[in-house]
Design a protein around this motif. Structure first.
Motif, PDB file in Angstrom:
ATOM      1  N   GLN A  82       0.830  -1.197   0.000  1.00 41.82           N
ATOM      2  CA  GLN A  82       0.000   0.000   0.000  1.00 41.82           C
ATOM      3  C   GLN A  82       0.872   1.257   0.000  1.00 41.82           C
ATOM      4  OE1 GLN A  82      -3.510  -0.023  -0.230  1.00 41.82           O
ATOM      5  NE2 GLN A  82      -2.982   2.091  -0.752  1.00 41.82           N
ATOM      6  N   GLN A  83       1.999   1.219   0.702  1.00 42.13           N
ATOM      7  CA  GLN A  83       2.928   2.355   0.681  1.00 42.13           C
ATOM      8  C   GLN A  83       3.430   2.623  -0.733  1.00 42.13           C
ATOM      9  OE1 GLN A  83       6.076   2.663   3.639  1.00 42.13           O
ATOM     10  NE2 GLN A  83       5.009   1.187   4.942  1.00 42.13           N
ATOM     11  N   VAL A  84       3.704   1.558  -1.463  1.00 43.91           N
ATOM     12  CA  VAL A  84       4.176   1.711  -2.843  1.00 43.91           C
ATOM     13  C   VAL A  84       3.104   2.380  -3.697  1.00 43.91           C
ATOM     14  CG1 VAL A  84       4.956   0.503  -4.917  1.00 43.91           C
ATOM     15  CG2 VAL A  84       5.699  -0.293  -2.658  1.00 43.91           C
ATOM     16  N   VAL A  85       1.879   1.905  -3.582  1.00 39.60           N
ATOM     17  CA  VAL A  85       0.783   2.483  -4.361  1.00 39.60           C
ATOM     18  C   VAL A  85       0.560   3.939  -3.986  1.00 39.60           C
ATOM     19  CG1 VAL A  85      -1.692   2.328  -4.825  1.00 39.60           C
ATOM     20  CG2 VAL A  85      -0.312   0.245  -4.723  1.00 39.60           C
ATOM     21  N   ASP A  86       0.616   4.243  -2.704  1.00 40.82           N
ATOM     22  CA  ASP A  86       0.422   5.625  -2.256  1.00 40.82           C
ATOM     23  C   ASP A  86       1.513   6.552  -2.791  1.00 40.82           C
ATOM     24  OD1 ASP A  86      -1.810   4.809  -0.867  1.00 40.82           O
ATOM     25  OD2 ASP A  86      -0.798   4.709   1.078  1.00 40.82           O
ATOM     26  N   ALA A  87       2.743   6.045  -2.871  1.00 44.63           N
ATOM     27  CA  ALA A  87       3.874   6.887  -3.278  1.00 44.63           C
ATOM     28  C   ALA A  87       4.057   6.948  -4.786  1.00 44.63           C
ATOM     29  CB  ALA A  87       5.162   6.375  -2.632  1.00 44.63           C
ATOM     30  N   PHE A  88       3.875   5.806  -5.463  1.00 44.40           N
ATOM     31  CA  PHE A  88       4.199   5.714  -6.886  1.00 44.40           C
ATOM     32  C   PHE A  88       3.006   5.492  -7.796  1.00 44.40           C
ATOM     33  CE2 PHE A  88       8.792   4.050  -6.096  1.00 44.40           C
ATOM     34  CZ  PHE A  88       9.230   5.353  -5.952  1.00 44.40           C
ATOM     35  N   GLY A  89       1.905   4.966  -7.236  1.00 43.26           N
ATOM     36  CA  GLY A  89       0.767   4.610  -8.080  1.00 43.26           C
ATOM     37  C   GLY A  89       0.694   3.101  -8.278  1.00 43.26           C
ATOM     38  N   PRO A  90      -0.145   2.642  -9.197  1.00 42.70           N
ATOM     39  CA  PRO A  90      -0.371   1.210  -9.389  1.00 42.70           C
ATOM     40  C   PRO A  90       0.915   0.432  -9.681  1.00 42.70           C
ATOM     41  CG  PRO A  90      -1.994   2.484 -10.606  1.00 42.70           C
ATOM     42  CD  PRO A  90      -0.981   3.466 -10.111  1.00 42.70           C
ATOM     43  N   ILE A  91       0.980  -0.771  -9.142  1.00 35.03           N
ATOM     44  CA  ILE A  91       2.162  -1.618  -9.299  1.00 35.03           C
ATOM     45  C   ILE A  91       2.080  -2.366 -10.623  1.00 35.03           C
ATOM     46  CG2 ILE A  91       3.428  -3.585  -8.336  1.00 35.03           C
ATOM     47  CD1 ILE A  91       2.234  -2.757  -5.577  1.00 35.03           C
ATOM     48  N   ASP A  92       3.133  -2.251 -11.428  1.00 32.08           N
ATOM     49  CA  ASP A  92       3.210  -2.952 -12.713  1.00 32.08           C
ATOM     50  C   ASP A  92       3.913  -4.294 -12.598  1.00 32.08           C
ATOM     51  OD1 ASP A  92       2.068  -0.837 -14.458  1.00 32.08           O
ATOM     52  OD2 ASP A  92       3.825   0.289 -13.787  1.00 32.08           O
ATOM     53  N   VAL A  93       4.980  -4.350 -11.804  1.00 28.99           N
ATOM     54  CA  VAL A  93       5.794  -5.559 -11.676  1.00 28.99           C
ATOM     55  C   VAL A  93       6.116  -5.791 -10.212  1.00 28.99           C
ATOM     56  CG1 VAL A  93       7.977  -6.681 -12.271  1.00 28.99           C
ATOM     57  CG2 VAL A  93       6.840  -5.213 -13.956  1.00 28.99           C
ATOM     58  N   TRP A  94       5.955  -7.037  -9.774  1.00 28.28           N
ATOM     59  CA  TRP A  94       6.364  -7.421  -8.415  1.00 28.28           C
ATOM     60  C   TRP A  94       7.343  -8.576  -8.558  1.00 28.28           C
ATOM     61  CZ3 TRP A  94       4.103  -5.740  -3.547  1.00 28.28           C
ATOM     62  CH2 TRP A  94       4.641  -6.394  -2.421  1.00 28.28           C
TER      63      TRP A  94
END
Length: 355
Positions: A82-94
């Motif tokens: 959720q921190q990643v989404v809040d900071a960068f937006g939707p996740i493309d690759v995990w």
């Protein structure tokens, strides 16, 4: 822990999460994505390693989000996503890459140690995948890369907990892949099987053997793995990638003659995984290898003198489609040449007569 570093050319690239990003393959992979202008979330425990990895990502042209997390903690992994989404937006690759290990015969591994390796190396992938899917499935897009090993198919001595976890990841990923295909999901999952690599893990693994732990030769640089992982993230329809000729040879031999490999590894597997010299640090099973006042270990281990930076087999794996098209074209060209030659010979002889 959260810290954002911006590079000059970053800001509009894909959003990538890499677990185990403070060192080794994870570190090299994060930098490789950054070189493409990606926004990279670095997940790991070690503060020194994460800070140095973020600086490398920035210098490579990417943007870094540092998130201190133990991947064995499902809630913490969800929060990190959720921190990643809040900071960068939707996740493309995990990219699931974090792991732990114990270097010892199975009877010398305690139940708590075995459980810890399994929680980090296997359940860490499960929790990371679940967190990624939570954000990817509603968008119907994204790619999950499971960083595997030749040991996902072929167990070797002295690494029973790690081999068991890698086998478990293989089965888990195949099950998930079938489910995604069944629903027609746009989310992809793929696995990259790696060879022995020149990473710091062999100096920080918990070791109960008389010699220092080392990878089975031939040894490849972590950048070889990173290139394959980045490629796999962009070609998620492929179910699996094999990196290094030794990986291909091991997996093929294990499929054909597993009993022979059992006996071969019983003879050679102990000596080939040890060398002379004092053990490294205290291990990173229960705490980060860099410690509260430790040092950054980087992406490379102590095997630079023997490690190779390229792999013809890796190139073949990444360019399988192109090579297939080339072989088809060569075949068609050869057939055409044969037909043309036959017609010329027929023309010289004159028309054939029926029987």
């Amino acid at each position: 822990m959260r810290d954002v570093h911006k590079g000059a050319s970053a800001g509009h690239g894909e959003v990538v999460v890499v677990t185990g990003a403070s060192g080794g393959v994870g570190r090299a992979t994060a930098v490789a994505f950054a070189a493409r202008g990606a926004r990279v979330a670095l997940l790991a425990r070690g503060r020194e390693g994460l800070a140095a990895a973020a600086d490398e990502v920035r210098r490579a042209g990417g943007e870094a989000l540092v998130v201190g997390v133990d991947v064995a903690d499902a809630k913490a992994v969800d929060d990190a996503a959720q921190q990643v989404v809040d900071a960068f937006g939707p996740i493309d690759v995990w990219v699931n890459n974090a792991f732990a290990g114990v270097f010892a015969p199975f009877p010398e591994v305690t139940p708590d140690e075995f459980r810890r390796v399994t929680e980090v190396t296997y359940l860490g992938y499960v929790f990371g995948t679940r967190a990624a899917l939570h954000h990817m499935l509603p968008r119907d897009r994204g790619t999950i890369v499971q960083v595997g090993s030749a040991l996902a198919y072929r167990g070797i001595p002295l690494q029973s907990a790690y081999c068991g976890a890698k086998h478990a990841i293989q089965g888990f990923n195949e099950s998930l892949r079938c489910e995604l295909l069944h629903t027609g999901s746009g989310v992809r999952t793929t696995m990259v099987q790696l060879p022995g690599l020149n990473t710091p893990q062999f100096d920080w693994v918990l070791n109960r053997m008389p010699g220092r732990a080392r990878p089975v030769a031939p040894v490849y640089q972590p950048e070889v793995a990173a290139r394959a992982i980045v490629h796999a993230a962009s070609h998620g329809r492929r179910r699996e990638y094999w990196v290094g000729g030794s990986t291909a040879a091991t997996l093929i031999a294990n499929a054909v003659a597993p009993g022979f490999l059992d006996r071969y590894l019983a003879r050679t597997g102990f000596g080939s995984q040890q060398d002379d010299g004092p053990h490294g640090g205290p291990g990173n099973l229960w705490a980060p290898a860099d410690g509260p006042h430790g040092r950054d270990h980087g992406a490379h281990g102590r095997f630079d003198d023997e490690a190779v930076s390229g792999s013809p087999q890796d190139w073949v794996s990444r360019n399988r489609g192109r090579m297939g098209a080339g072989l088809v074209a060569a075949g068609v060209g050869g057939l055409g040449a044969a037909v043309t030659a036959g017609l010329r010979r027929r023309g010289r002889r004159g028309p054939s007569r029926g029987r």
